[in-house]
Design an enzyme around this catalytic site. Structure first.
Site, PDB file in Angstrom:
ATOM      1  N   ASN A 135      -7.362  11.123   2.050  1.00 10.71           N
ATOM      2  CA  ASN A 135      -8.667  10.934   2.658  1.00 10.71           C
ATOM      3  C   ASN A 135      -9.507  12.195   2.575  1.00 10.71           C
ATOM      4  OD1 ASN A 135      -9.549   8.429   3.988  1.00 10.71           O
ATOM      5  ND2 ASN A 135      -7.449   8.468   4.737  1.00 10.71           N
ATOM      6  N   HIS A 147       0.833  -1.201   0.000  1.00 14.99           N
ATOM      7  CA  HIS A 147       0.000   0.000   0.000  1.00 14.99           C
ATOM      8  C   HIS A 147       0.870   1.254   0.000  1.00 14.99           C
ATOM      9  CE1 HIS A 147      -3.802   2.026   0.615  1.00 14.99           C
ATOM     10  NE2 HIS A 147      -3.222   2.781   1.530  1.00 14.99           N
ATOM     11  N   GLU A 155      -1.799  -5.310  -4.570  1.00 17.39           N
ATOM     12  CA  GLU A 155      -2.596  -5.000  -3.397  1.00 17.39           C
ATOM     13  C   GLU A 155      -3.952  -5.699  -3.461  1.00 17.39           C
ATOM     14  OE1 GLU A 155      -3.369  -0.886  -3.045  1.00 17.39           O
ATOM     15  OE2 GLU A 155      -3.752  -0.987  -0.899  1.00 17.39           O
TER      16      GLU A 155
END
Lengths: 152, 695
Positions: free
Chosen positions: B427, B49, B71
């Site tokens: 995010n 990641h 991933e």
């Protein structure tokens, strides 16, 4: 004598040097090439929330190393420390570790003939720390499986 | 444009980090086959990641694509949808080899050019349940160097004279490049070519002119004429190493044939003096060799003023100074003891000398700390590219503000905060900022704003990431937490907003409805928190529904030495990091009240829970009834807590030593240190104590 020489000797199965120490009334041995040094007992700072046999940390020339109590580890009755108590500093998978013993008695050269596998009788789960038993003229020495004995 | 150029500075950082992660991946994968534990799986997943994130930030899309596919497979393994077998491990290891190859080619300046379609296929086959053939790895071919590109150039007569003149003085070379059609950063390629040419020489002329090169105002072709004292074969191989080149022609000036319709332009100051002065062909535009040229050849005046030092050496120096600090404290204490015992002039001298050594040590420590300081800009500068790409991909419009980039902090901290910050930023953009139409509907400007700021606050650095997005939906967080079995529905309903927000940091909890490439695997925020905590930092967040979210990180400036408050707990000395200490109080027995069987004390109207340190550390030896209690108020974000200790000893600088691996992670203890008397003291982990005290 350097470590390579000792390993070489060991591989030849002729003889091996062993640091012999006393714990309760028994004699135990550790291969000398695992031993870094032997120091006097000093102030040990307990570390909370660790296994019971972890006595704590000591200052070894600016490094902090953990010390374990072999008596507790082997479920032997605890006793007061004495003048002869020592910390044997050994090399383990997780770095240097100190081992508190009642006394360091001698360094013995054991030849292969005197070393026997652990007798079946005592080879129960309690004795998973035992690698072999050495017989000298006067006494029996339990040779420790250090990696097992020190595994957290 | 300049942002893209700046990326080249961070390639080293990327390579360094990337190698570490690849090593972790490889080692853990190898162990995984024989010993598949969930913990190991998690480590592997995180490594992949991280690689994905940082390669994307650097704009290495091949690299990012491969890690993304890895991933996906790892995610399935982690969830036990599929189990690891030899085939899968082989494929993954093949990918790791390929990643290493790519790292090598990135290092040599070729970019992440590599053919990895077969590996990607193999991974996809695993996902779709097909048996995958053991993937082989092969580096993609180097760019072809086919001769005969039809674009040599006509030379104006005056320039021709100048070049002929130059040729009489030394080798003059001519190189013509044609970039690949899909070349993303043409300017960078041109810049690399210019750097090679200038390494041991000077550029005399180029087409298009230098300004146009810098502005990327050319199609696929460009050419340079330059003098160079270097070896021709060597120069050629350096040109070959430039990536995304379809073809190039390289030779002595005059060997290449000219094509009408183009003309080379003289680089000012480049062509020999007699011709350049007063030549009408001299282009006045590239007055200064800005941008590419300037950064390619560091000004000679700068060398000699600075020295590049291996970080390991600085670390070593830091350790040595650490030892010195310990010994200084020790000598000071011995001096004090001696002074009490004997009354002697010489002991007075000793005291003076000790205090002098003390000052020198502090200065030394300061200087070394400063030598290790870097502006946080080095981290911030990675962000604009990420934000731009991400916003484009998501169809959002985002204005990124970076504030306080000059704030300096220790290299050790710089190295580790990049990724956590990037996670938070992603995010904020992915989950926080809404789509333009949503924003307009909500009465906000269509362009979302994300601000990343850094500033010093006492002995800490505070970094904030603020977005003006939709905020975090607490109801949904709670629901997720309940679904994941972290908390009962009942308890969740009673939870305060602040408490519920903490679930954001929980592993495996993502509130994104769909797993996107960007975020939403629930892997980001738990890494963020654990990384920050490992640094002895704090992370906190506020959110307002419809208004936005603010993350704030408080980090120490260095990781090696801290100031601590020494306290006595059950005859053992503990060090409380001064950064977390708010105040110390002496309270009476009667001040202690009970709420819900918890001891609390009211300080200036604020009810503060109390914790007996002796009990926390399970060493409640003797509870002598006493009237007065020493309380150290510690703070963690808004949380305040009073720690009852037996005695306050004093403030001191301590050098952090890690607990031995043998002891493992001990809750409530973050490390150890050696005191002036040579004994070991434990450093309390305020975070662990406060968090461990939920019940």
């Amino acid at each position: 004598m350097d470590q390579d020489t000792i390993r070489l000797e060991k591989s030849l199965q002729d003889e091996q040097q062993t640091v012999v120490f006393r714990l309760a009334d028994e004699s135990y041995g550790i291969e000398i090439f695992r031993v870094n040094e032997i120091i006097r007992l000093r102030e040990i700072t307990p570390v909370p929330r660790t296994e019971r046999h972890v006595k704590g940390l000591v200052n070894l020339r600016g490094k902090t190393i953990p010390v374990i109590d072999l008596r507790t580890r082997f479920a032997l009755p605890t006793c007061e420390e004495t003048e002869s108590s020592r910390i044997i500093v050994v090399e383990s998978e997780s770095g240097q570790i100190g081992v508190v013993v009642d006394a360091v008695t001698e360094v013995l050269t054991l030849d292969a003939d005197s070393i026997e596998e652990t007798p079946v009788l005592v080879s129960d789960s309690e004795n998973q720390f035992v690698r072999a038993v050495a017989k000298t003229n006067s006494k029996l020495i339990t040779l420790l499986d250090l990696d097992h004995a020190l595994a957290a | 444009m300049s942002a893209e150029l700046d990326m080249s500075q961070y390639i080293d950082l990327f390579l360094q980090e990337g190698e570490e992660q690849i090593e972790i991946l490889e080692q853990e994968l190898l162990k995984l086959e024989s010993d598949p534990t969930d913990e190991r799986m998690q480590t592997i997943f995180r490594a992949a990641h991280t690689l994905k994130g940082s390669s994307r930030a650097m704009g290495f899309s091949n690299f990012a694509e491969l890690t993304h596919e890895m991933e996906n497979v790892l995610d399935q393994l982690r969830n036990h949808t599929i189990e690891v077998d030899r085939n899968i491990a082989n494929s993954l290891l093949g990918c790791i080899d390929k990643l290493s190859d790519m790292m090598d080619s990135i290092r040599s300046g070729e970019g992440d050019k590599a053919e990895c379609a077969d590996l990607v296929e193999a991974l996809k086959a695993i996902l779709s349940g097909k048996v995958s053939p053991a993937a082989s790895s092969q580096v993609g071919g180097a760019p072809a160097t086919a001769a005969g590109i039809p674009f040599p150039t006509q030379v104006p007569p005056d320039l021709h004279d100048a070049l002929t003149e130059a040729k009489s003085q030394g080798a003059v070379y001519h190189v013509q490049f044609r970039l690949t059609e899909d070349c993303v950063m043409k300017f960078v390629r041109a810049f690399m070519a210019v750097s090679v040419a200038q390494e041991d020489g000077e550029i005399l002329a180029c087409h298009p002119n230098q300004e146009m090169l810098e502005e990327e105002e050319f199609d696929r072709d460009f050419e340079l004429v330059f003098t160079n004292t270097g070896d021709m074969a060597e120069i050629r191989s350096k040109f070959e190493a430039i990536g995304e080149v379809d073809a190039f022609v390289f030779g002595q000036w005059g060997e290449l044939t000219a094509e009408p319709g183009r003309h080379l332009e003289i680089v000012e100051g480049g062509a020999p003096a007699p011709v350049a002065s007063g030549t009408p062909a001299a282009d006045p535009a590239p007055a200064a060799q800005t941008g590419a040229a300037a950064s390619a050849t560091p000004r000679k005046a700068d060398t000699g003023q600075t020295v590049r030092v291996d970080v390991a050496r600085l670390d070593n120096l830091m350790n040595l100074v650490g030892e010195l600090v310990i010994d200084r404290t020790r000598i000071a204490q011995i001096g004090t003891d001696l002074a009490l015992r004997y009354n002697d002039n010489q002991i007075e001298d000793l005291g003076e000398t000790v205090s002098h050594i003390g000052r020198i040590t502090s200065d030394l420590q300061d200087q070394i700390m400063k030598a290790r300081m870097l502006p946080i800009e080095t981290v911030f500068n990675r962000f604009p590219r990420v934000v731009r790409d991400l916003a484009q991909k998501l169809g959002k419009e985002i204005q990124l503000n970076l504030v306080g980039g000059e704030t300096e902090l220790d290299r050790s901290v710089i190295e580790v905060i990049g990724d956590p910050l990037l996670h938070i930023l992603r995010n904020s953009i992915d989950h926080g900022v809404e789509m333009p139409d949503e924003r307009i509907a909500a009465g906000k400007p269509a362009i979302g704003t994300v601000t990343v700021s850094a500033k010093h606050q006492e002995n800490h650095i505070v970094i904030e990431i603020i977005d003006d997005g939709k905020g975090i939906n607490l109801g949904r967080v709670k629901q997720k937490a309940v679904d994941a079995g972290l908390v009962t529905a009942d308890a969740a309903a009673k939870m305060s907003d602040k408490e519920a927000l903490q679930f954001i940091f929980h592993s495996g909890l993502s509130t994104a409805a769909e797993v996107s490439e960007v975020s939403g695997r629930g892997v980001g925020m738990d890494i963020v928190r654990s990384n920050i905590q490992k640094l002895g930092g704090l992370i906190d967040l506020d959110t307002a529904q419809g208004k936005g979210t603010r993350f704030s990180l408080r980090l120490p400036l260095t990781l090696a030495i801290i100031r601590g408050l020494l306290v006595d707990v059950a005859k053992t000395v503990f060090v409380l990091p001064l950064g977390s200490v708010v105040e110390t109080l002496l309270i009476k027995k009667d001040d202690i009240q009970r709420i819900n069987q918890r001891e609390v004390v009211v300080i200036r109207g604020v009810t503060t829970p109390l914790v007996r340190m002796g009990e926390v550390f399970g060493r409640n030896v003797e509870q002598t009834p006493c009237e007065d209690f020493y309380v150290v108020i510690v703070g963690l974000a808004e949380k305040r807590m009073g720690l009852i200790v037996d005695k306050l000893i004093g403030e001191q600088e301590v050098v952090i030593k890690s607990l031995s691996r043998f002891c493992g992670d001990v809750a409530g203890v973050s490390g150890a240190t050696i005191l002036g008397d040579g004994n070991v003291a434990l450093i309390a982990d305020i975070n662990g104590i406060v968090m461990g005290d939920r019940g």
